[in-house]
Design a protein around this motif. Sequence first.
Motif, PDB file in Angstrom:
ATOM      1  N   HIS A 145      22.194   4.738  51.762  1.00 53.81           N
ATOM      2  CA  HIS A 145      22.867   4.344  50.527  1.00 53.81           C
ATOM      3  C   HIS A 145      22.038   4.837  49.346  1.00 53.81           C
ATOM      4  O   HIS A 145      20.816   4.896  49.419  1.00 53.81           O
ATOM      5  CB  HIS A 145      23.030   2.826  50.429  1.00 53.81           C
ATOM      6  CG  HIS A 145      23.856   2.226  51.529  1.00 53.81           C
ATOM      7  ND1 HIS A 145      23.320   1.909  52.768  1.00 53.81           N
ATOM      8  CD2 HIS A 145      25.174   1.890  51.576  1.00 53.81           C
ATOM      9  CE1 HIS A 145      24.269   1.401  53.522  1.00 53.81           C
ATOM     10  NE2 HIS A 145      25.388   1.376  52.835  1.00 53.81           N
ATOM     11  N   HIS A 150      27.097   0.017  46.014  1.00 55.18           N
ATOM     12  CA  HIS A 150      27.531   0.454  47.342  1.00 55.18           C
ATOM     13  C   HIS A 150      26.718  -0.254  48.419  1.00 55.18           C
ATOM     14  O   HIS A 150      27.251  -0.787  49.402  1.00 55.18           O
ATOM     15  CB  HIS A 150      27.379   1.969  47.452  1.00 55.18           C
ATOM     16  CG  HIS A 150      27.950   2.547  48.702  1.00 55.18           C
ATOM     17  ND1 HIS A 150      27.532   3.756  49.232  1.00 55.18           N
ATOM     18  CD2 HIS A 150      28.908   2.097  49.551  1.00 55.18           C
ATOM     19  CE1 HIS A 150      28.205   4.019  50.337  1.00 55.18           C
ATOM     20  NE2 HIS A 150      29.049   3.029  50.556  1.00 55.18           N
ATOM     21  N   ASN A 154      28.185  -3.334  51.055  1.00 54.47           N
ATOM     22  CA  ASN A 154      28.108  -3.112  52.500  1.00 54.47           C
ATOM     23  C   ASN A 154      27.214  -4.140  53.187  1.00 54.47           C
ATOM     24  O   ASN A 154      27.523  -4.618  54.285  1.00 54.47           O
ATOM     25  CB  ASN A 154      27.597  -1.703  52.794  1.00 54.47           C
ATOM     26  CG  ASN A 154      28.688  -0.658  52.716  1.00 54.47           C
ATOM     27  OD1 ASN A 154      29.872  -0.973  52.767  1.00 54.47           O
ATOM     28  ND2 ASN A 154      28.313   0.595  52.570  1.00 54.47           N
ATOM     29  N   GLY A 201      26.725   6.019  53.901  1.00 53.47           N
ATOM     30  CA  GLY A 201      27.027   4.595  53.786  1.00 53.47           C
ATOM     31  C   GLY A 201      27.383   3.948  55.108  1.00 53.47           C
ATOM     32  O   GLY A 201      27.804   4.620  56.063  1.00 53.47           O
ATOM     33  N   SER A 203      29.814   1.875  55.554  1.00 49.57           N
ATOM     34  CA  SER A 203      31.180   1.360  55.457  1.00 49.57           C
ATOM     35  C   SER A 203      31.946   1.467  56.771  1.00 49.57           C
ATOM     36  O   SER A 203      32.716   0.581  57.121  1.00 49.57           O
ATOM     37  CB  SER A 203      31.938   2.098  54.353  1.00 49.57           C
ATOM     38  OG  SER A 203      31.299   1.950  53.110  1.00 49.57           O
ATOM     39  N   THR A 238      39.990   1.492  49.377  1.00 48.94           N
ATOM     40  CA  THR A 238      39.740   2.715  50.144  1.00 48.94           C
ATOM     41  C   THR A 238      40.604   3.864  49.674  1.00 48.94           C
ATOM     42  O   THR A 238      40.142   5.005  49.523  1.00 48.94           O
ATOM     43  CB  THR A 238      39.990   2.447  51.640  1.00 48.94           C
ATOM     44  OG1 THR A 238      39.060   1.474  52.108  1.00 48.94           O
ATOM     45  CG2 THR A 238      39.832   3.730  52.453  1.00 48.94           C
ATOM     46  N   ILE A 245      35.754   7.801  47.551  1.00 55.36           N
ATOM     47  CA  ILE A 245      35.466   6.982  48.737  1.00 55.36           C
ATOM     48  C   ILE A 245      35.875   7.759  49.977  1.00 55.36           C
ATOM     49  O   ILE A 245      36.973   8.327  50.039  1.00 55.36           O
ATOM     50  CB  ILE A 245      36.211   5.638  48.679  1.00 55.36           C
ATOM     51  CG1 ILE A 245      35.655   4.783  47.544  1.00 55.36           C
ATOM     52  CG2 ILE A 245      36.097   4.896  50.003  1.00 55.36           C
ATOM     53  CD1 ILE A 245      36.317   3.439  47.397  1.00 55.36           C
TER      54      ILE A 245
END
Length: 299
Positions: A145, A150, A154, A201, A203, A238, A245
């Motif tokens: 990250h 962000h 997460n 990330g 995610s 998203t 993203i």
Amino acid sequence: MDQQPPGASGPPPPAEGPAVCYRHPDRETAVRCVRCDRPICPDCMVSASVGFQCPDCVRQGSGTGHGASAARPRTLAGGVVAADPRLITKILLGINIAVFVAVAVNTALIDDLELLGRASFSYGGPVEGVAEGQWYRLVTAMFLHQAVLHMAFNMLGLWWLGGPLEAVLGRVRYLALYLLSGLAGSALTYWLAEPNQPSLGASGAVFGLLGATIVLMRRLNYDMRPVFMILALNLVITFNPWGGIAWQAHVGGLVAGILIGVAMMHAPRERRDLVQFGTCAVVLVATILIVVARTAALS
């Protein structure tokens, strides 16, 4: 107002309302221990031959002498009940935070760890990607990250979703869910995103936890509206029109999390390990095939 008659023992009957876990009064639950009938939340559920037991009944039933049962108490998904049901979640949080700090100290690490499809140019010159053989980027990007928000979102998702799932799945199954969901998200990003578009990330892994949480709540007959609202909100974010993203990572992680979650929560007891780890193997093989096919196309 009604009162207890003189000499009566015990507390008055509880007021009507939603049942809450007897060990965690802030958590509503629809599941009860099959031995003592006390309500228990996912953190307290121990899988029994029929239904679930609370930790107290498991300790009473196992005993501590030489004749105690050698079987260790199991979670809903068949994992071993651990003294610290959030240990893996804490370790994953620590890894993400450590990498974040390392990147803050040395920003050049981003070029070495982010997900990149094929060779591109960055601050220090040309940078090779997955297509050039740097497959490790599919994994390192899961822990990388750069922006504080962000990272914060997460890690909040990891803590809120990861803890209950780790308690229900057990450490090995939970770790497999997290890593495979993140890897599936990386693979789908590598496949569908522009090859020179970097991505990073956790995610994908967090969306995998969200997918498994949906399966778990359905398995326990919980009210699905809150988790569906969370899912809808995340999907709106998203696919927002402003971009920025990596939706591919979110979708890949979500699909993998749902598939693995179904296997973990609904596998028949007599073939539980085969179904659970067999599904994990299928997800891993599918992920590898996507990466190999994309690499061949880019090469």
